[in-house]
Design a protein around this motif. Structure first.
Motif, mmCIF file in Angstrom:
data_model
loop_
_atom_site.group_PDB
_atom_site.id
_atom_site.type_symbol
_atom_site.label_atom_id
_atom_site.label_comp_id
_atom_site.label_asym_id
_atom_site.label_seq_id
_atom_site.Cartn_x
_atom_site.Cartn_y
_atom_site.Cartn_z
ATOM 1 N N LEU A 20 0.214 -88.350 -16.765
ATOM 2 C CA LEU A 20 -0.512 -89.470 -17.359
ATOM 3 C C LEU A 20 -1.720 -88.989 -18.156
ATOM 4 O O LEU A 20 -1.973 -89.469 -19.265
ATOM 5 N N VAL A 21 -2.458 -88.034 -17.614
ATOM 6 C CA VAL A 21 -3.628 -87.496 -18.318
ATOM 7 C C VAL A 21 -3.190 -86.823 -19.617
ATOM 8 O O VAL A 21 -3.813 -87.015 -20.665
ATOM 9 N N LYS A 22 -2.122 -86.060 -19.569
ATOM 10 C CA LYS A 22 -1.609 -85.387 -20.774
ATOM 11 C C LYS A 22 -1.280 -86.399 -21.873
ATOM 12 O O LYS A 22 -1.478 -86.141 -23.053
ATOM 13 N N ALA A 23 -0.816 -87.580 -21.455
ATOM 14 C CA ALA A 23 -0.455 -88.627 -22.408
ATOM 15 C C ALA A 23 -1.654 -89.492 -22.798
ATOM 16 O O ALA A 23 -1.526 -90.398 -23.618
ATOM 17 N N GLY A 24 -2.814 -89.226 -22.206
ATOM 18 C CA GLY A 24 -3.999 -90.006 -22.539
ATOM 19 C C GLY A 24 -4.116 -91.323 -21.795
ATOM 20 O O GLY A 24 -4.901 -92.188 -22.163
ATOM 21 N N VAL A 25 -3.340 -91.490 -20.736
ATOM 22 C CA VAL A 25 -3.399 -92.704 -19.927
ATOM 23 C C VAL A 25 -4.509 -92.511 -18.901
ATOM 24 O O VAL A 25 -4.508 -91.540 -18.156
ATOM 25 N N VAL A 26 -5.439 -93.457 -18.869
ATOM 26 C CA VAL A 26 -6.626 -93.285 -18.033
ATOM 27 C C VAL A 26 -6.528 -93.968 -16.679
ATOM 28 O O VAL A 26 -7.397 -93.808 -15.836
ATOM 29 N N GLU A 27 -5.491 -94.728 -16.442
ATOM 30 C CA GLU A 27 -5.346 -95.429 -15.166
ATOM 31 C C GLU A 27 -5.121 -94.447 -14.027
ATOM 32 O O GLU A 27 -4.573 -93.374 -14.220
ATOM 33 N N GLN A 28 -5.546 -94.852 -12.856
ATOM 34 C CA GLN A 28 -5.226 -94.096 -11.654
ATOM 35 C C GLN A 28 -3.767 -94.365 -11.302
ATOM 36 O O GLN A 28 -3.244 -95.434 -11.576
ATOM 37 N N VAL A 29 -3.145 -93.407 -10.673
ATOM 38 C CA VAL A 29 -1.743 -93.580 -10.305
ATOM 39 C C VAL A 29 -1.591 -94.770 -9.366
ATOM 40 O O VAL A 29 -0.820 -95.679 -9.606
ATOM 41 N N TYR A 30 -2.331 -94.753 -8.293
ATOM 42 C CA TYR A 30 -2.253 -95.850 -7.329
ATOM 43 C C TYR A 30 -3.631 -96.478 -7.243
ATOM 44 O O TYR A 30 -4.550 -95.899 -6.691
ATOM 45 N N ASP A 31 -3.767 -97.640 -7.831
ATOM 46 C CA ASP A 31 -5.052 -98.326 -7.806
ATOM 47 C C ASP A 31 -4.949 -99.548 -6.902
ATOM 48 O O ASP A 31 -4.144 -99.578 -5.985
ATOM 49 N N GLN A 32 -5.748 -100.558 -7.154
ATOM 50 C CA GLN A 32 -5.793 -101.707 -6.259
ATOM 51 C C GLN A 32 -4.552 -102.587 -6.333
ATOM 52 O O GLN A 32 -4.293 -103.352 -5.421
#
Length: 150
Positions: A20-32
């Motif tokens: 996800l980081v490599k793709a520029g996605v800033v979300e956490q994998v498992y969030d709320q």
């Protein structure tokens, strides 16, 4: 090269976060919001794609964090992976699939998604953490109905 698509497991978390980081996605994998991730893994046990499904209603789900590693798989693989993620959502009992996008609308329309006008976006979608965190970066909401073959 063969690719296996499977449900992500807890031990995939670090690899998933790196993808996800490599793709520029800033979300956490498992969030709320509870999210089930699918991953695609190549022969070298590398994650080459992922898609998360975050429930927003009894039969409604957000497709989030749809990412492929374009250095390791082709764009055509994205089509197959999106179809697999949609089928997985249908098997889980979801009938409506939403996603956010800043572009790629014509590609997604070819895959059966329709753009939702801002004033028609369901309240459940607007209230989701995924929508609130990402609407400024990916302001368009698209939707598709999931049909299940019996």
């Amino acid at each position: 090269m063969s690719v296996i698509v499977r449900k992500a497991e807890e031990e995939d978390t670090l690899k998933l976060q790196r993808l996800l980081v490599k793709a520029g996605v800033v979300e956490q994998v498992y969030d709320q919001e509870p999210t089930e991730f699918l991953v695609a893994e190549n022969d070298q046990a590398e994650l080459v794609a992922t898609a998360g499904l975050a429930e927003i209603g009894e039969e409604e789900v957000f497709l989030r964090s749809l990412v492929i590693d374009s250095e390791k798989v082709t764009g055509a693989f994205l089509l197959e992976f999106l179809e697999t993620a949609t089928a997985f959502a249908g098997q889980k009992g979801y009938r409506s699939l939403y996603l956010l996008t800043a572009g790629q609308q014509s590609f997604l329309e070819q895959m059966g998604f329709s753009l939702i006008a801002d004033e028609q976006i369901p309240q459940k979608v607007k209230e989701s953490k995924h929508y609130k965190q990402n609407v400024t970066r990916s302001p368009k909401v698209m939707h598709t109905r999931i049909t299940v073959d019996n």
